[in-house]
Design a protein around this motif. Sequence first.
Motif, PDB file in Angstrom:
ATOM      1  N   LEU A 118       0.841  -1.192   0.000  1.00  0.00           N
ATOM      2  CA  LEU A 118       0.000   0.000   0.000  1.00  0.00           C
ATOM      3  C   LEU A 118       0.877   1.243   0.000  1.00  0.00           C
ATOM      4  CD1 LEU A 118      -2.741  -1.035   2.581  1.00  0.00           C
ATOM      5  CD2 LEU A 118      -3.035  -0.778   0.111  1.00  0.00           C
ATOM      6  N   ARG A 119       0.484   2.242  -0.768  1.00  0.00           N
ATOM      7  CA  ARG A 119       1.302   3.446  -0.909  1.00  0.00           C
ATOM      8  C   ARG A 119       1.146   4.393   0.280  1.00  0.00           C
ATOM      9  NH1 ARG A 119       3.233  -0.193  -4.077  1.00  0.00           N
ATOM     10  NH2 ARG A 119       4.412   0.691  -5.823  1.00  0.00           N
ATOM     11  N   PHE A 120       0.086   4.266   1.039  1.00  0.00           N
ATOM     12  CA  PHE A 120      -0.132   5.069   2.249  1.00  0.00           C
ATOM     13  C   PHE A 120      -1.245   4.407   3.044  1.00  0.00           C
ATOM     14  CE2 PHE A 120      -2.344   7.057  -1.366  1.00  0.00           C
ATOM     15  CZ  PHE A 120      -3.663   6.916  -0.965  1.00  0.00           C
ATOM     16  N   PRO A 121      -1.386   4.749   4.324  1.00  0.00           N
ATOM     17  CA  PRO A 121      -2.489   4.189   5.107  1.00  0.00           C
ATOM     18  C   PRO A 121      -3.830   4.607   4.507  1.00  0.00           C
ATOM     19  CG  PRO A 121      -0.835   5.161   6.546  1.00  0.00           C
ATOM     20  CD  PRO A 121      -0.474   5.580   5.149  1.00  0.00           C
ATOM     21  N   PRO A 122      -4.768   3.703   4.382  1.00  0.00           N
ATOM     22  CA  PRO A 122      -6.066   4.050   3.796  1.00  0.00           C
ATOM     23  C   PRO A 122      -6.694   5.265   4.464  1.00  0.00           C
ATOM     24  CG  PRO A 122      -5.893   1.680   4.068  1.00  0.00           C
ATOM     25  CD  PRO A 122      -4.684   2.269   4.734  1.00  0.00           C
ATOM     26  N   GLY A 123      -7.189   6.180   3.632  1.00  0.00           N
ATOM     27  CA  GLY A 123      -7.813   7.402   4.128  1.00  0.00           C
ATOM     28  C   GLY A 123      -6.857   8.539   4.371  1.00  0.00           C
ATOM     29  N   GLN A 124      -5.545   8.312   4.158  1.00  0.00           N
ATOM     30  CA  GLN A 124      -4.550   9.342   4.463  1.00  0.00           C
ATOM     31  C   GLN A 124      -3.814   9.845   3.222  1.00  0.00           C
ATOM     32  OE1 GLN A 124      -2.024   8.524   7.857  1.00  0.00           O
ATOM     33  NE2 GLN A 124      -3.599   7.237   8.817  1.00  0.00           N
ATOM     34  N   GLY A 125      -4.414   9.695   2.072  1.00  0.00           N
ATOM     35  CA  GLY A 125      -3.795  10.176   0.845  1.00  0.00           C
ATOM     36  C   GLY A 125      -4.724   9.934  -0.328  1.00  0.00           C
ATOM     37  N   PHE A 126      -4.261  10.315  -1.509  1.00  0.00           N
ATOM     38  CA  PHE A 126      -5.004  10.091  -2.745  1.00  0.00           C
ATOM     39  C   PHE A 126      -4.056   9.543  -3.786  1.00  0.00           C
ATOM     40  CE2 PHE A 126      -6.129  11.398  -7.038  1.00  0.00           C
ATOM     41  CZ  PHE A 126      -7.461  11.029  -7.137  1.00  0.00           C
ATOM     42  N   LYS A 127      -4.451   8.481  -4.452  1.00  0.00           N
ATOM     43  CA  LYS A 127      -3.701   7.966  -5.584  1.00  0.00           C
ATOM     44  C   LYS A 127      -4.678   7.245  -6.502  1.00  0.00           C
ATOM     45  CE  LYS A 127       0.732   5.937  -6.828  1.00  0.00           C
ATOM     46  NZ  LYS A 127       1.209   7.225  -7.366  1.00  0.00           N
ATOM     47  N   TYR A 128      -4.743   7.713  -7.738  1.00  0.00           N
ATOM     48  CA  TYR A 128      -5.617   7.085  -8.721  1.00  0.00           C
ATOM     49  C   TYR A 128      -5.234   5.614  -8.841  1.00  0.00           C
ATOM     50  CZ  TYR A 128      -8.270   6.744 -13.095  1.00  0.00           C
ATOM     51  OH  TYR A 128      -9.173   6.406 -14.079  1.00  0.00           O
ATOM     52  N   SER A 129      -6.251   4.734  -8.774  1.00  0.00           N
ATOM     53  CA  SER A 129      -5.906   3.331  -8.564  1.00  0.00           C
ATOM     54  C   SER A 129      -6.892   2.363  -9.185  1.00  0.00           C
ATOM     55  CB  SER A 129      -5.829   3.044  -7.055  1.00  0.00           C
ATOM     56  OG  SER A 129      -7.140   2.882  -6.523  1.00  0.00           O
ATOM     57  N   ILE A 130      -6.521   1.104  -9.071  1.00  0.00           N
ATOM     58  CA  ILE A 130      -7.326  -0.016  -9.527  1.00  0.00           C
ATOM     59  C   ILE A 130      -8.424  -0.354  -8.516  1.00  0.00           C
ATOM     60  CG2 ILE A 130      -5.890  -1.798  -8.452  1.00  0.00           C
ATOM     61  CD1 ILE A 130      -6.167  -3.409 -11.067  1.00  0.00           C
ATOM     62  N   GLY A 131      -8.667   0.545  -7.587  1.00  0.00           N
ATOM     63  CA  GLY A 131      -9.649   0.306  -6.540  1.00  0.00           C
ATOM     64  C   GLY A 131     -11.045  -0.006  -7.048  1.00  0.00           C
ATOM     65  N   LEU A 132     -11.442   0.551  -8.202  1.00  0.00           N
ATOM     66  CA  LEU A 132     -12.782   0.275  -8.727  1.00  0.00           C
ATOM     67  C   LEU A 132     -12.914  -1.167  -9.208  1.00  0.00           C
ATOM     68  CD1 LEU A 132     -15.277   2.307  -9.061  1.00  0.00           C
ATOM     69  CD2 LEU A 132     -13.092   3.315  -8.395  1.00  0.00           C
ATOM     70  N   ASP A 133     -11.793  -1.801  -9.597  1.00  0.00           N
ATOM     71  CA  ASP A 133     -11.834  -3.229  -9.925  1.00  0.00           C
ATOM     72  C   ASP A 133     -12.120  -4.050  -8.671  1.00  0.00           C
ATOM     73  OD1 ASP A 133     -10.704  -2.027 -12.236  1.00  0.00           O
ATOM     74  OD2 ASP A 133      -9.763  -3.923 -12.792  1.00  0.00           O
ATOM     75  N   VAL A 134     -11.476  -3.655  -7.572  1.00  0.00           N
ATOM     76  CA  VAL A 134     -11.714  -4.327  -6.293  1.00  0.00           C
ATOM     77  C   VAL A 134     -13.150  -4.084  -5.852  1.00  0.00           C
ATOM     78  CG1 VAL A 134     -10.928  -4.582  -3.912  1.00  0.00           C
ATOM     79  CG2 VAL A 134      -9.275  -3.988  -5.711  1.00  0.00           C
TER      80      VAL A 134
END
Length: 405
Positions: free
Chosen positions: A176-192
């Motif tokens: 993980l690039r940062f703790p969830p909720g503590q940053g923004f990074k465009y991601s594959i999250g919509l696939d999940v």
Amino acid sequence: MNLPVLESVAATAIAEHPAPSALRDRVDDAIDRAIAERRLVGAVVLIARDGQLVYRRAAGLADRESDRLMREDAIFLLASVTKPIVAAAAMKLAEQGRIDLDAPVTRYLPQFRPRLADGSEPQITLRQLLSHTSGLSYRFGEPTGSDYDQLNVSDGFDQPGLGIDDNLQRLSQAQLRFPPGQGFKYSIGLDVLGEAMARATDTPLPALIEELIAAPLAMKDTAFRIVDHKRTATPYTDGLAADGSRRPARMHDETVLPFFDGALRYAPNRLENAASYPSGGAGLAGTAGDVLSLLETVRRGGGEILQAESVATMMREHVPAPLEGLDPGWGYGYGWAVLSDPAASGTPQSRGTIAWGGVYGHSWFVDAQRGLSVVALTNTAIEGMEGEFTFDLRDAVYAGLAAAK
């Protein structure tokens, strides 16, 4: 006029009304110049104003090698234009109580447990997946040689035949690039998120999109497959010849296009392989008319698919500007960027405008203050997503409207 487009936008109660000549001439010029300069091979542009379809045009070629003309009902690989559609479906499921956006993703995907650099395993919520604050990334958003590269994580528009379980297993091993909720990074999250939606409802994602979005809005060409191959636009990539002239290159599976510090890996035939997982962030195909149907429904407050409160939530700036990868003045909502400071961005668009695009060469925006929805689907990446054409088109629209007053 092409009836398929008329049928598609009919669900949003869009009446057709000819554009003022000032608007038509300026938009035509922006499209014609992009094609003449070989920045685009072909495009479909639709503009709605106050619920009326004021501009519609198919220009250039759908397939250059066979001289097949672009049609208004051409089907495109939508790439990230998929995101607002899946985001809207997620909001509908939340309205129905079928998912909880604040629940940890492990409620629905127990095996998906990515870790931070220190080895800890934080909770990721569905809402964080939706807003790109989960700590996940995209392979194309990471430098060559990153753990995403080493793990061969799919970005959702490559690797035909790859299943969702395999990709989630790879992704869960990436840091993980940062703790969830503590940053923004465009991601594959919509696939999940898309797979979590499917598991929560015991319904495949394609069936959910059809049930919740496509069927109610008569988006007949929107699917995780190509519904009519004769209407499919052939994709191309930006090209520059040795003499400095442009000639976009025909895209093939395994086409790789450098993108910032990483690379976009394309597989235009991905949807032909039934084993390819339905990517919630990049896997849909559809038409400009279908996309306009969704955007106009959003602009009007949700209509047939969502409650007004849900639409307002989606259009709110949940992650404020400035953000990595976005122009100044743009924050992020659910499914799209949200304009919070037009002056910082140097744009004529109104505060609260929502916008996004797709790496196959698409862009769209909705300026609700001005009752304006603009969709531009092209078959040329990256020009059609964030090249000169996108700014020329935007400026032509506003200049044309101003001149028509």
